[in-house]
Design a protein around this motif. Structure first.
Motif, PDB file in Angstrom:
ATOM      1  N   ASP A   1      -6.214  -6.438 -14.093  1.00  0.00           N
ATOM      2  CA  ASP A   1      -5.927  -5.915 -12.751  1.00  0.00           C
ATOM      3  C   ASP A   1      -6.931  -4.825 -12.398  1.00  0.00           C
ATOM      4  N   SER A   2      -8.114  -4.927 -12.978  1.00  0.00           N
ATOM      5  CA  SER A   2      -9.123  -3.885 -12.812  1.00  0.00           C
ATOM      6  C   SER A   2      -9.624  -3.761 -11.377  1.00  0.00           C
ATOM      7  N   GLN A   3      -9.499  -4.833 -10.583  1.00  0.00           N
ATOM      8  CA  GLN A   3      -9.986  -4.784  -9.214  1.00  0.00           C
ATOM      9  C   GLN A   3      -8.857  -4.691  -8.197  1.00  0.00           C
ATOM     10  N   LEU A   4      -7.673  -4.442  -8.651  1.00  0.00           N
ATOM     11  CA  LEU A   4      -6.526  -4.305  -7.748  1.00  0.00           C
ATOM     12  C   LEU A   4      -6.426  -2.860  -7.267  1.00  0.00           C
ATOM     13  N   PRO A   5      -6.445  -2.638  -5.950  1.00  0.00           N
ATOM     14  CA  PRO A   5      -6.279  -1.252  -5.440  1.00  0.00           C
ATOM     15  C   PRO A   5      -4.845  -0.792  -5.641  1.00  0.00           C
ATOM     16  N   LYS A   6      -4.600  -0.175  -6.752  1.00  0.00           N
ATOM     17  CA  LYS A   6      -3.226   0.062  -7.193  1.00  0.00           C
ATOM     18  C   LYS A   6      -2.486   1.098  -6.351  1.00  0.00           C
ATOM     19  N   ASP A   7      -3.239   1.840  -5.525  1.00  0.00           N
ATOM     20  CA  ASP A   7      -2.543   2.800  -4.672  1.00  0.00           C
ATOM     21  C   ASP A   7      -1.778   2.104  -3.551  1.00  0.00           C
ATOM     22  N   ARG A   8      -2.144   0.841  -3.277  1.00  0.00           N
ATOM     23  CA  ARG A   8      -1.470   0.154  -2.172  1.00  0.00           C
ATOM     24  C   ARG A   8      -1.049  -1.280  -2.510  1.00  0.00           C
ATOM     25  N   PHE A   9      -1.642  -1.855  -3.513  1.00  0.00           N
ATOM     26  CA  PHE A   9      -1.346  -3.234  -3.888  1.00  0.00           C
ATOM     27  C   PHE A   9      -0.504  -3.240  -5.170  1.00  0.00           C
ATOM     28  N   SER A  10       0.445  -4.146  -5.201  1.00  0.00           N
ATOM     29  CA  SER A  10       1.213  -4.365  -6.424  1.00  0.00           C
ATOM     30  C   SER A  10       1.513  -5.852  -6.539  1.00  0.00           C
ATOM     31  N   ALA A  11       1.709  -6.291  -7.761  1.00  0.00           N
ATOM     32  CA  ALA A  11       2.019  -7.702  -7.984  1.00  0.00           C
ATOM     33  C   ALA A  11       2.920  -7.823  -9.196  1.00  0.00           C
ATOM     34  N   GLU A  12       3.734  -8.851  -9.176  1.00  0.00           N
ATOM     35  CA  GLU A  12       4.582  -9.120 -10.322  1.00  0.00           C
ATOM     36  C   GLU A  12       4.752 -10.616 -10.482  1.00  0.00           C
ATOM     37  N   ARG A  13       5.084 -10.992 -11.704  1.00  0.00           N
ATOM     38  CA  ARG A  13       5.329 -12.401 -11.995  1.00  0.00           C
ATOM     39  C   ARG A  13       6.550 -12.453 -12.909  1.00  0.00           C
ATOM     40  N   LEU A  14       7.683 -12.493 -12.274  1.00  0.00           N
ATOM     41  CA  LEU A  14       8.931 -12.487 -13.015  1.00  0.00           C
ATOM     42  C   LEU A  14       9.149 -13.825 -13.699  1.00  0.00           C
ATOM     43  N   LYS A  15       9.621 -13.789 -14.921  1.00  0.00           N
ATOM     44  CA  LYS A  15       9.961 -14.989 -15.697  1.00  0.00           C
ATOM     45  C   LYS A  15       8.753 -15.900 -15.904  1.00  0.00           C
ATOM     46  N   GLY A  16       7.554 -15.406 -15.667  1.00  0.00           N
ATOM     47  CA  GLY A  16       6.360 -16.177 -15.951  1.00  0.00           C
ATOM     48  C   GLY A  16       6.145 -17.376 -15.066  1.00  0.00           C
ATOM     49  N   VAL A  17       6.781 -17.398 -13.888  1.00  0.00           N
ATOM     50  CA  VAL A  17       6.600 -18.548 -12.995  1.00  0.00           C
ATOM     51  C   VAL A  17       6.069 -18.055 -11.653  1.00  0.00           C
ATOM     52  N   ASP A  18       6.977 -17.837 -10.693  1.00  0.00           N
ATOM     53  CA  ASP A  18       6.560 -17.387  -9.372  1.00  0.00           C
ATOM     54  C   ASP A  18       5.959 -15.984  -9.431  1.00  0.00           C
ATOM     55  N   SER A  19       5.164 -15.685  -8.404  1.00  0.00           N
ATOM     56  CA  SER A  19       4.558 -14.354  -8.321  1.00  0.00           C
ATOM     57  C   SER A  19       4.605 -13.864  -6.893  1.00  0.00           C
ATOM     58  N   THR A  20       4.689 -12.547  -6.737  1.00  0.00           N
ATOM     59  CA  THR A  20       4.584 -11.931  -5.422  1.00  0.00           C
ATOM     60  C   THR A  20       3.491 -10.869  -5.452  1.00  0.00           C
ATOM     61  N   LEU A  21       2.776 -10.791  -4.357  1.00  0.00           N
ATOM     62  CA  LEU A  21       1.749  -9.779  -4.156  1.00  0.00           C
ATOM     63  C   LEU A  21       2.176  -8.947  -2.950  1.00  0.00           C
ATOM     64  N   LYS A  22       2.179  -7.630  -3.107  1.00  0.00           N
ATOM     65  CA  LYS A  22       2.620  -6.764  -2.015  1.00  0.00           C
ATOM     66  C   LYS A  22       1.529  -5.765  -1.642  1.00  0.00           C
ATOM     67  N   ILE A  23       1.457  -5.477  -0.369  1.00  0.00           N
ATOM     68  CA  ILE A  23       0.548  -4.451   0.126  1.00  0.00           C
ATOM     69  C   ILE A  23       1.386  -3.436   0.910  1.00  0.00           C
ATOM     70  N   GLN A  24       1.273  -2.168   0.515  1.00  0.00           N
ATOM     71  CA  GLN A  24       2.015  -1.120   1.192  1.00  0.00           C
ATOM     72  C   GLN A  24       1.360   0.238   0.965  1.00  0.00           C
ATOM     73  N   PRO A  25       0.851   0.871   2.000  1.00  0.00           N
ATOM     74  CA  PRO A  25       0.731   0.416   3.382  1.00  0.00           C
ATOM     75  C   PRO A  25      -0.570  -0.366   3.589  1.00  0.00           C
ATOM     76  N   ALA A  26      -0.566  -1.261   4.525  1.00  0.00           N
ATOM     77  CA  ALA A  26      -1.750  -2.082   4.786  1.00  0.00           C
ATOM     78  C   ALA A  26      -2.790  -1.299   5.591  1.00  0.00           C
ATOM     79  N   LYS A  27      -4.055  -1.610   5.329  1.00  0.00           N
ATOM     80  CA  LYS A  27      -5.170  -1.054   6.069  1.00  0.00           C
ATOM     81  C   LYS A  27      -5.891  -2.190   6.785  1.00  0.00           C
ATOM     82  N   LEU A  28      -6.700  -1.796   7.777  1.00  0.00           N
ATOM     83  CA  LEU A  28      -7.435  -2.805   8.537  1.00  0.00           C
ATOM     84  C   LEU A  28      -8.292  -3.675   7.616  1.00  0.00           C
TER      85      LEU A  28
END
Lengths: 115, 114
Positions: free
Chosen positions: B57-84
């Motif tokens: 996750d070295s290129q993930l802007p961790k101050d605003r982006f987060s991601a998870e993959r629960l149970k090793g199947v589906d994944s969600t990527l979240k941005i908060q707060p979004a920038k232009l």
């Protein structure tokens, strides 16, 4: 640092003419090499890949690519282009023998096909 | 065989809002990737999972982006707060465990931040 260069941003080819899209890479060792195609609104589809062995690789949709170690190149070719080939083409690399490592992509070449 | 599924396909939000993207990989694929593709550029890796663990996750802007993959199947990527500058297509990909396995991509989510 590893990088992939696709020198041509946009190419226009007449339908039925031949096509060559260029790709050069900068890598410490011979990487795994890929060409993907992306049609508007679609995800990336793998056209072909090179891991080792025969330097001329055949892919889907009539595409082929040739690996040239001396030139650090992996150019994509098609003998006769169809209008449906209009899309964006991406060259990509991955380190060899490292399972699961993410791909490094070039910036892409947009292919237009004229009638 | 079903491909990689992503939703939504399109999302328009205003800056400083939050947004989430969902990905369902090909069944049995242990490795899952999120890439960001800005207009006129090739995809760039944001984060890579193997099963439910983060590999890169070295290129993930961790101050605003987060991601998870629960149970090793589906994944969600979240941005908060979004920038232009977050306006891009977010691609999810998956592959098997062999180094020679093909990486398959989903159709992507096109995000526009106003």
């Amino acid at each position: 640092a590893q990088s992939v260069t696709q020198p041509d941003i946009h190419i226009t080819v007449s339908e039925g003419a031949s096509l060559e899209l260029r790709c050069n890479y900068s890598y410490g060792a011979t990487p795994y090499l890929f060409w993907y195609v992306q049609s508007p609104g679609q995800g990336l589809q793998l056209l072909l890949k090179y891991f080792s062995g025969d330097t001329l690789v055949q892919g889907i949709k009539g595409f082929e690519a040739e690996f040239k170690r001396s030139q650090s190149s992996f150019n994509l070719r098609k003998p006769s282009v169809h209008w449906s080939d209009a899309a964006e083409y991406f060259c990509a690399v991955a380190p060899p023998n490292q399972a699961g490592t993410a791909l490094i992509f070039g910036k892409g070449t947009t292919l237009s096909v004229s009638s | 065989e079903a491909g990689v599924a992503q939703s939504p396909r399109y999302k328009i939000i205003e800056k400083r809002q939050s947004v989430a993207f969902w990905c369902n990989p090909i069944s049995g694929h242990a490795t899952l990737y999120w890439y960001q593709q800005i207009l006129g550029q090739g995809p760039k890796l944001l984060i890579q999972f193997q099963n439910n663990g983060v590999v890169d996750d070295s290129q993930l802007p961790k101050d605003r982006f987060s991601a998870e993959r629960l149970k090793g199947v589906d994944s969600t990527l979240k941005i908060q707060p979004a920038k232009l500058e977050d306006s891009a297509v977010y691609l999810c990909a998956s592959r098997g465990l062999l180094s020679t396995d093909t990486q398959y991509f989903g159709p992507g989510t096109r995000l526009t931040v106003l």
